[in-house]
Design an enzyme around this catalytic site. Structure first.
Site, PDB file in Angstrom:
ATOM      1  CG  HIS A   1      45.001 -94.718  -8.635  1.00 28.69           C
ATOM      2  ND1 HIS A   1      44.046 -95.338  -9.406  1.00 28.69           N
ATOM      3  CD2 HIS A   1      45.253 -93.519  -9.224  1.00 28.69           C
ATOM      4  CE1 HIS A   1      43.720 -94.546 -10.410  1.00 28.69           C
ATOM      5  NE2 HIS A   1      44.440 -93.439 -10.319  1.00 28.69           N
TER       6      HIS A   1
ATOM      7  CG  ASN B   1      43.184 -99.367  -4.860  1.00 28.98           C
ATOM      8  OD1 ASN B   1      43.469-100.410  -5.456  1.00 28.98           O
ATOM      9  ND2 ASN B   1      42.869 -98.252  -5.510  1.00 28.98           N
TER      10      ASN B   1
ATOM     11  N   GLY C   1      49.007-109.293 -11.791  1.00 27.20           N
ATOM     12  CA  GLY C   1      49.444-109.726 -10.458  1.00 27.20           C
ATOM     13  C   GLY C   1      50.897-109.451 -10.103  1.00 27.20           C
TER      14      GLY C   1
HETATM   15  C1  GRF Z   1      48.686-101.390 -10.945  1.00 24.34           C
HETATM   16  O1  GRF Z   1      49.279-100.523 -11.849  1.00 24.34           O
HETATM   17  C2  GRF Z   1      47.836-100.641  -9.958  1.00 24.34           C
HETATM   18  O2  GRF Z   1      48.256 -99.349  -9.754  1.00 24.34           O
HETATM   19  C3  GRF Z   1      46.479-100.649 -10.582  1.00 24.34           C
HETATM   20  O3  GRF Z   1      46.389-101.882 -11.265  1.00 24.34           O
HETATM   21  C4  GRF Z   1      47.695-102.303 -11.634  1.00 24.34           C
HETATM   22  C5  GRF Z   1      47.847-103.731 -11.213  1.00 24.34           C
HETATM   23  O4  GRF Z   1      49.013-104.311 -11.718  1.00 24.34           O
HETATM   24  N1  GRF Z   1      45.471-100.477  -9.578  1.00 24.34           N
HETATM   25  P1  GRF Z   1      49.421-105.791 -11.327  1.00 24.34           P
HETATM   26  O5  GRF Z   1      48.243-106.679 -11.669  1.00 24.34           O
HETATM   27  O6  GRF Z   1      49.734-105.824  -9.867  1.00 24.34           O
HETATM   28  O7  GRF Z   1      50.610-106.105 -12.171  1.00 24.34           O
END
Ligand code: GRF
Length: 187
Positions: free
Chosen positions: A107, A105, A14
């Protein structure tokens, strides 16, 4: 400014959620986070919702597709935009139809390269010279919707999966807010 009501979907740490919570305190930031949904009870990110008194729900995906249930809840909260921030679940077609062009989203690669999981190890194996992150609209194909914004950095010889992840996340924390500003700038 009239802020859009947002729901952030998470599954894990998160850090993007935490960053969006901080940014959305800004008067000029285009979204207000009305709800956080996690498909995992143990997602650490839920703590950020709790700490900031943001309504949050765990809708466990272990027992099948809960998208209809989620849609009803989103309606109740009058959610206008959904941010997937590390949400490790595929969104169903019906769901996508209900929130067409309203689900985004983030990525951890320069899309369209390295869609899907295990991004960092694949990037290193391929010997890429640069990497980054992409914010995009979500469509029926994994990590394939229209790109909103890309941020890049150069990979150096000392980088490993850990450093790549750290460096990517640092950029993500600029990219996600910027993408939201970009989307709503002209509305
Ligand atoms: C991020 O690196 C994002 O690119 C991927 O999942 C990760 C989530 O990280 N989809 P966080 O939970 O926001 O720290």
């Amino acid at each position: 400014m009239v802020k859009k009501s947002a729901c952030i979907f998470i599954s894990g740490k998160g850090s993007n959620l935490n960053n969006l919570i901080k940014r959305s305190r800004d008067y000029n930031f285009p979204i207000k986070i009305k709800l956080v949904i996690s498909n995992r009870k143990k997602a650490f990110g839920l703590n950020y919702a709790k700490k900031n008194l943001i309504p949050h729900l765990v809708i466990d995906s272990k027992y099948g597709n809960n998208d209809n249930k989620i849609l009803q809840i989103l309606k109740k909260y009058r959610i206008e935009i959904i941010c997937l921030a590390g949400y490790m679940k595929i969104i169903s077609k019906d769901f996508l139809r209900s929130y067409k062009k309203k689900i985004i989203n983030i990525h951890p690669s320069i899309l369209p390269k390295f869609k899907g999981l295990n991004t960092f190890s694949r990037i290193l194996k391929k010997g890429e010279i640069s990497s980054g992150c992409t914010v995009h609209f979500v469509n029926e194909k994994l990590d394939s919707g229209k790109i909103i914004l890309i941020k890049k950095f150069f990979i150096n010889s000392k980088d490993n999966e850990n450093t790549l992840k750290k460096r990517t996340q640092k950029l993500e924390h600029f990219a996600f807010p910027e993408a939201l500003i970009k989307i709503f700038r002209n509305i």
